[in-house]
Structure formats: C-alpha cells, structure tokens
Motif scaffolding. Structure first.
Motif, short mmCIF file in Angstrom:
data_model
loop_
_atom_site.label_atom_id
_atom_site.label_comp_id
_atom_site.label_asym_id
_atom_site.label_seq_id
_atom_site.Cartn_x
_atom_site.Cartn_y
_atom_site.Cartn_z
N LEU A 68 0.85 -1.19 0.00
CA LEU A 68 0.00 0.00 0.00
C LEU A 68 0.89 1.23 0.00
CD1 LEU A 68 -2.68 -1.00 2.68
CD2 LEU A 68 -2.68 -1.47 0.22
N GLY A 69 0.54 2.22 -0.80
CA GLY A 69 1.27 3.48 -0.83
C GLY A 69 0.61 4.50 0.09
N VAL A 70 1.43 5.35 0.70
CA VAL A 70 0.93 6.43 1.55
C VAL A 70 1.60 7.73 1.13
CG1 VAL A 70 0.73 7.35 3.88
CG2 VAL A 70 0.53 4.89 3.51
N ILE A 71 0.80 8.78 0.95
CA ILE A 71 1.31 10.12 0.65
C ILE A 71 0.93 11.03 1.81
CG2 ILE A 71 1.14 12.12 -0.88
CD1 ILE A 71 0.46 10.20 -3.16
N ASN A 99 4.60 1.66 1.55
CA ASN A 99 5.61 2.49 0.89
C ASN A 99 5.19 3.94 1.06
OD1 ASN A 99 7.54 3.65 -0.72
ND2 ASN A 99 7.18 2.32 -2.49
N PHE A 115 2.24 10.44 -6.76
CA PHE A 115 1.30 9.40 -7.18
C PHE A 115 1.96 8.49 -8.22
CE2 PHE A 115 -2.47 7.56 -9.09
CZ PHE A 115 -3.33 7.42 -8.02
N LEU A 118 4.64 6.11 -6.70
CA LEU A 118 4.08 4.96 -6.00
C LEU A 118 3.52 3.93 -6.98
CD1 LEU A 118 2.33 6.64 -2.94
CD2 LEU A 118 4.34 5.15 -2.90
N THR A 119 2.76 4.40 -7.96
CA THR A 119 2.19 3.44 -8.91
C THR A 119 3.28 2.76 -9.72
OG1 THR A 119 1.81 5.27 -10.48
CG2 THR A 119 -0.03 4.62 -9.07
N VAL A 123 2.20 -0.49 -6.22
CA VAL A 123 1.34 -0.54 -5.04
C VAL A 123 -0.07 -0.91 -5.49
CG1 VAL A 123 2.71 1.16 -3.77
CG2 VAL A 123 0.78 1.94 -5.17
N ILE A 126 -3.57 3.47 -2.67
CA ILE A 126 -2.87 4.60 -2.07
C ILE A 126 -3.76 5.29 -1.04
CG2 ILE A 126 -1.90 6.90 -2.53
CD1 ILE A 126 -0.96 5.86 -5.22
N MET A 128 -3.93 8.86 1.13
CA MET A 128 -3.40 10.22 1.23
C MET A 128 -3.82 10.80 2.57
SD MET A 128 -4.11 11.72 -2.56
CE MET A 128 -3.58 10.83 -4.04
N VAL A 147 -7.91 4.83 -4.23
CA VAL A 147 -7.39 5.88 -3.36
C VAL A 147 -8.35 6.08 -2.19
CG1 VAL A 147 -6.87 8.35 -3.17
CG2 VAL A 147 -6.14 7.07 -5.20
#
Length: 338
Positions: A68-71, A99, A115, A118-119, A123, A126, A128, A147
């Motif tokens: 999983l991505g985190v911003i 990530n 974005f 991460l993609t 991931v 995501i 945010m 998202v």
C-alpha cells in the motif's frame, strides 16, 4: 575461494515439506485450494529455510503486490504521524507492506509526481493523509488505482475517513460558553488547512447560534512559537477571557505568553486545545482539549482500501467514514473572572 550464497528455492521448500513445487506456489500466492495441514507444513518449511517468495512473480500470478502506498505532506505533525503508524500496523496485520512518499511541496505537480512514483513501484492502492491540495481545481489523479483520503477531501472525490472536526470544535466552544464566558476567541491553524477551516467554521457557527459576539479569527501555523506570538497580542486585551486553540502545540505557546504577561490560566483566561497529544495532561495547567482518535482513522483507511481491492475499485467519494472526537476536560478551563 569464497563460496557464493545461494538463496533457498521453491524446490528446496517442496523437498523439505514433502509436497510438489506447485503446492508451494499455491501457498506462496495465498491460494485457497490447499488444505490447512499442508499449508502449515509449507509455511514451516519456508521459515526453516528462510525462503522469501518473489514478490514480482507473485504479483504476476495474483495481480497484487501486497503493498500500500501512503502520501503525507507533513510527517512531523502529531496527527499525521499517529495515523501513519496505525496504517502501517493495520497493513502489516493484513499481510501488506507500506511504501511512504512525502512530496516536497503542496502543489498539483508534486502530488502527481508522488502518485506516479508509487504506482510505478507497484502498489495496490494509495492512502493520502491530509492532502489539502486535492481541492485544487486543476488536479485530477489517474483513476486506475484505488485511493482513500484521510482528513482532506473537501469535494469528496474519493472514499475518505474524516475526524468530525465540526463536532470537536463545537464541543470546545460550547464548553467555554457554558462556563459563562461572554465569547470565545479562536486561534486557528493555517488557512490552507482543510482541518483548520472546518474547526474555525464550527467555532463561528456555535457562537452565532448562542448569540455571542464573534471576534476576528487569528491564524497560526500549528507551532508553539506561533501560539506564543499571538498569545502576546491577546494578553494585552483584558476582554479576552477564553480562547479555543486549533491544536495543543499552539495552546502551549499561548499559555506561556499569557503567564509571562501576568495573566494566569485559567484564573484570568481559559484555554482549550485540540488533538490531545500525550503531553497535554502534563502542561501547566493540564490542558482541556479535544481528543482525536487518529489510530482509528488509520485503521479505517486500510479497511476501506482493502475493501475496494477485494470487491473491485469503486471510484467516487460516496464512501465516507467519520470518527467522532471527545472533549477531555482538565484544569485549563474555568468560569470567567468576576
């Protein structure tokens, strides 16, 4: 001559577990068509040998990277760091890694770059955290990746999890009015903060409903230093008897400035904060504040994202969870001086 280390293979695991390589592959890819006794035997063999499934190969089979991505723009902010920790723990429990990307600025270009990064790293979805930039009219994110937004999607373009800022700010303001204060001043967070704007709006509407005078909003930057600077100005106004501060750090600076000017809290001025940071109970005096459950926000974000992954990506902001904050009354608030 130095011997080259050769990592254990799928065939090594199969030999130790007494199963076929295809069975090891099914276990590694979390397929359901393996009985539990065999699955545990394979997992035990993996652990004994130190075998790690190839994540890229597994993604080709399952369509999932288990990542999983985190911003998050402000990693040092108390709420963001607590939310991030809860996201990491919930993701790990569900078998996912995290990530993290912290964009260098709050611009549409920086958001798109984060974005894309991460993609590009593979991931599955995501999260945010407090991404104020989402309300920028020119920003539209690609639609192919699920998202979820935590505290920062005013136009509800994506599924989101929010602390109910209106409930918390209303409780804080009403508490001070209920103690008998004629009105309540407000030290708000930055004007570009979605959370700060919602708290200020609820403070304003609560005063209006009560028929109380509405002082001009004062803006800080979330830091104790900005609370101190504004507190020095407020200390000069003897009409100021109650202040609702948009976070605990600014409240700490405000209390210091008031005390230095000879105005004691809460004898002369009542102060209430927001967030309930771990140190707030140890302020002098202990701070009345609004407790936000950032851990629950993080857990719900992961749950909402995994639900999209399990049942198909459903774009749009119709899915929204709200976490209700709680007023914590301590010793920094009291009736106004007579």
């Amino acid at each position: 001559m130095t011997e080259t280390f050769k990592p254990p293979s799928q065939a090594d695991v199969a030999a130790l577990a007494g199963v076929s390589s295809q069975t090891v592959s099914r276990v590694a890819n979390e397929r359901s068509n393996v009985d539990e006794e065999t699955r545990q035997r394979v997992l035990s063999a993996m652990q004994v040998l130190g075998y790690r499934p190839n994540s890229a190969a597994r993604a080709l089979v399952t369509g999932r990277f288990r990542m999983l991505g985190v911003i998050s723009f402000s990693l040092s902010a108390h709420g963001n760091s607590r939310t991030l920790q809860a996201i990491s723990e919930a993701a790990q429990t569900a078998g996912y890694s995290v990530n993290l990307v912290g964009p260098e600025s709050q611009t549409g270009g920086a958001m798109r770059k984060a974005f894309s990064k991460l993609t590009g790293q593979g991931v599955d979805g995501i999260i945010m955290i407090e991404a104020q930039i989402l309300d920028h009219p020119d920003l539209r994110l690609p639609s192919g990746v699920p998202v979820v937004v935590a505290d920062g999607d005013p136009d509800q373009l994506h599924p989101s999890v929010d602390n109910n800022q209106a409930v918390g700010a209303e409780a804080a303001t009403a508490h001070l009015l209920g103690l008998g204060h004629r009105t309540v001043w407000h030290l708000a967070g930055p004007q570009d903060s979605y959370s700060a704007r919602r708290r200020a709006a609820a403070w304003f509407s609560t005063l209006k409903r009560a028929g109380a005078p509405v002082p001009a909003v004062l803006y800080g930057d979330w830091s104790a230093g900005s609370g101190y600077a504004i507190g020095r100005r407020l200390a000069e106004d003897k009409d100021v008897t109650a202040v609702f501060v948009a976070n605990d750090h600014m409240a700490l600076g405000l209390i210091k400035a008031l005390r230095e000017a000879g105005r004691e809290v809460p004898r002369d001025v009542s102060v209430i904060g927001y967030d309930d940071i771990p140190e707030s109970g140890f302020f002098h005096p202990p701070l009345t504040t609004v407790h936000q459950d950032f851990e629950e926000v993080g857990r719900l974000c992961v749950s909402l994202l995994l639900d999209q992954l399990a049942h198909g990506h459903r774009p749009g902001g119709e899915e929204r969870s709200m976490v209700t904050p709680q007023l914590v009354v301590r010793e920094s608030t009291a009736p106004p001086p007579r």
